[in-house]
Design an enzyme around this catalytic site. Sequence first.
Site, PDB file in Angstrom:
ATOM      1  N   LYS A  22       0.856  -1.205   0.000  1.00  0.00           N
ATOM      2  CA  LYS A  22       0.000   0.000   0.000  1.00  0.00           C
ATOM      3  C   LYS A  22       0.888   1.250   0.000  1.00  0.00           C
ATOM      4  CE  LYS A  22      -1.668   1.603   4.008  1.00  0.00           C
ATOM      5  NZ  LYS A  22      -1.377   3.030   4.303  1.00  0.00           N
ATOM      6  N   ASN A  23       1.898   1.272   0.853  1.00  0.00           N
ATOM      7  CA  ASN A  23       2.692   2.493   1.023  1.00  0.00           C
ATOM      8  C   ASN A  23       3.690   2.739  -0.104  1.00  0.00           C
ATOM      9  OD1 ASN A  23       1.182   2.990   3.230  1.00  0.00           O
ATOM     10  ND2 ASN A  23       2.749   2.449   4.734  1.00  0.00           N
ATOM     11  N   CYS A 120      -4.651  12.534  12.397  1.00  0.00           N
ATOM     12  CA  CYS A 120      -5.452  11.314  12.343  1.00  0.00           C
ATOM     13  C   CYS A 120      -5.292  10.660  13.701  1.00  0.00           C
ATOM     14  CB  CYS A 120      -4.989  10.420  11.207  1.00  0.00           C
ATOM     15  SG  CYS A 120      -3.403   9.696  11.561  1.00  0.00           S
ATOM     16  N   ARG A 125       0.509  14.778  12.923  1.00  0.00           N
ATOM     17  CA  ARG A 125       1.040  14.519  11.572  1.00  0.00           C
ATOM     18  C   ARG A 125       1.036  15.795  10.716  1.00  0.00           C
ATOM     19  NH1 ARG A 125      -1.155   8.833   9.556  1.00  0.00           N
ATOM     20  NH2 ARG A 125       0.760   8.913   8.322  1.00  0.00           N
ATOM     21  N   PRO A 126       1.796  16.784  11.129  1.00  0.00           N
ATOM     22  CA  PRO A 126       1.893  18.020  10.339  1.00  0.00           C
ATOM     23  C   PRO A 126       2.603  17.781   9.008  1.00  0.00           C
ATOM     24  CG  PRO A 126       3.486  18.037  12.119  1.00  0.00           C
ATOM     25  CD  PRO A 126       2.636  16.811  12.315  1.00  0.00           C
ATOM     26  N   VAL A 127       2.597  18.782   8.138  1.00  0.00           N
ATOM     27  CA  VAL A 127       3.276  18.643   6.840  1.00  0.00           C
ATOM     28  C   VAL A 127       4.309  19.752   6.650  1.00  0.00           C
ATOM     29  CG1 VAL A 127       1.454  17.351   5.666  1.00  0.00           C
ATOM     30  CG2 VAL A 127       1.345  19.852   5.748  1.00  0.00           C
ATOM     31  N   ASP A 309       4.759   0.610  12.024  1.00  0.00           N
ATOM     32  CA  ASP A 309       3.533   0.001  11.494  1.00  0.00           C
ATOM     33  C   ASP A 309       3.352  -1.442  11.936  1.00  0.00           C
ATOM     34  OD1 ASP A 309       3.612   1.730   8.271  1.00  0.00           O
ATOM     35  OD2 ASP A 309       3.057   2.360  10.299  1.00  0.00           O
ATOM     36  N   ILE A 331       8.129   7.178  16.701  1.00  0.00           N
ATOM     37  CA  ILE A 331       7.751   7.860  15.462  1.00  0.00           C
ATOM     38  C   ILE A 331       6.496   8.711  15.624  1.00  0.00           C
ATOM     39  CG2 ILE A 331       7.156   7.547  13.024  1.00  0.00           C
ATOM     40  CD1 ILE A 331      10.043   6.719  13.659  1.00  0.00           C
ATOM     41  N   ARG A 401      -8.535  -0.444   4.684  1.00  0.00           N
ATOM     42  CA  ARG A 401      -7.610   0.536   4.090  1.00  0.00           C
ATOM     43  C   ARG A 401      -6.281  -0.125   3.748  1.00  0.00           C
ATOM     44  NH1 ARG A 401      -6.698   5.833   7.244  1.00  0.00           N
ATOM     45  NH2 ARG A 401      -5.400   6.006   5.400  1.00  0.00           N
TER      46      ARG A 401
END
Length: 421
Positions: A22-23, A120, A125-127, A309, A331, A401
């Site tokens: 997926k990633n 989320c 989870r900033p950008v 993960d 993380i 997902r």
Amino acid sequence: MEKIVIIGEEPLQGTIEISGSKNASLPLMAASILTDETIVLKNIPNLADIHTMASVLESLGVNCNKSDLINKNIIQLNYHGSDKALAEYDLVRKMRASILVLGPLLARKRKATVSMPGGCAIGARPVNIHVDALAKLGGEFNLEKGYIKCEAKSGLKGAKIELPMISVGATENIIMAASLAKGETEISNIATEPEIIDLIDCLKSMGAQIEVQSDRRVLIQGVESLNGTTHSVIPDRIEAGTYIIAGVITKGELQIKNVNFDHIANLLSVFENLELNITRENNNLIVKESSVSKNISLDTKEYPGFPTDLQAQIMVLLSLSKNASTIRENIFENRFMHVPELNRMGADININGSQATINPCNGFSGAQVMATDLRASVSLVLASLIAKGETTINRVYHLDRGYENLENKLAGCGANIKRIQ
Ligand code: EPZ
């Protein structure tokens, strides 16, 4: 709302085929914006996130042909250009990885408006790292009403960029943008996950000039344009790790196929320390029930460290050990939501800040549980497989997902698992 019901303690016997990653698939799909030609992606998993990314891309002028996705795991993407360069909140909020259209749009359209992905379940989870790095290539940014608006009137220019922290998504965004910038870009402190290397391999097959150096550096010579390509997505190492744990904690024997051993070398070394019954047979793994007596103290880290993960999943395994283990989540700031649910099923896990202590417990019992995020939900599935009695997992859309055909793969090996409305 769909639920999954599992009756535990069934032995798992049979073969599980690992799907495409997926990633890796999500940034590869976003890369279709970088060319006018067709990108054919093979071994794409049929997952909700893939459909969400396809919708985001369609809204930006990419024709996404999914007719072969369900039965052949192939998707064809063709960006026919459009003056639309706006990724709407309604689509982006569903999946944070939508931010990966930012770099390609800026490189091709010299402008982009992308909704802030928002946090989320697992963290804010900033950008900021994405934005600051793209600004160094010439992007002018401002934030308006929850949208990131950016433009580069005279196009992107190569630059020397030092990423302030290791970020998978920011690394992907900046490499895609730099592929079409004028001149040379040097980026240091990049993430080196296999999914990033897969993206780079695909970009190079499109004509990008990218050279990964050692010590987390990459050199990119921008080119005028990129061509189409056909690329096969790498197997999903997180799915593989999840099913290895399923095979180890349940009775029986699992053969796990389509594994890339280089990508899970770090996992296998942790499993070796735990003296689990895992052997390699050609290109497959044979996983058998193992009694877990050892304990470990684990830190989640950027690749090649132990992946965040898989943190929720290995907690289930460590709960079966006769000795207490610890996991420090380095993380994400809030990635222990599965713990209260696992404790309701019988685990004995204490949280102290970013550290979890997993104490021995007397096994798991079935319960009504709630999924909170993708990897947390699959840890509840793992616990359910060995729990006494019946477990009902609510909000299974989280599972859809990231795990293709989860029930079929497990039921195919004898698990008593079904999805109900
Ligand atoms: C990718 O997310 C993965 N998603 C995540 O997988 C994975 O957990 C994560 O990398 C870490 O390996 C995809 O590839 C689609 P990051 P990403 O940028 O890119 C902070 C799953 O379950 N950060 O490496 O969003 C961030 O908050 C998902 O499949 C900033 O502060 O992760 C986090 O604490 C979950 N500013 C840390 O860096 C930024 O601009 C690592 O995030 C960007 C990130």
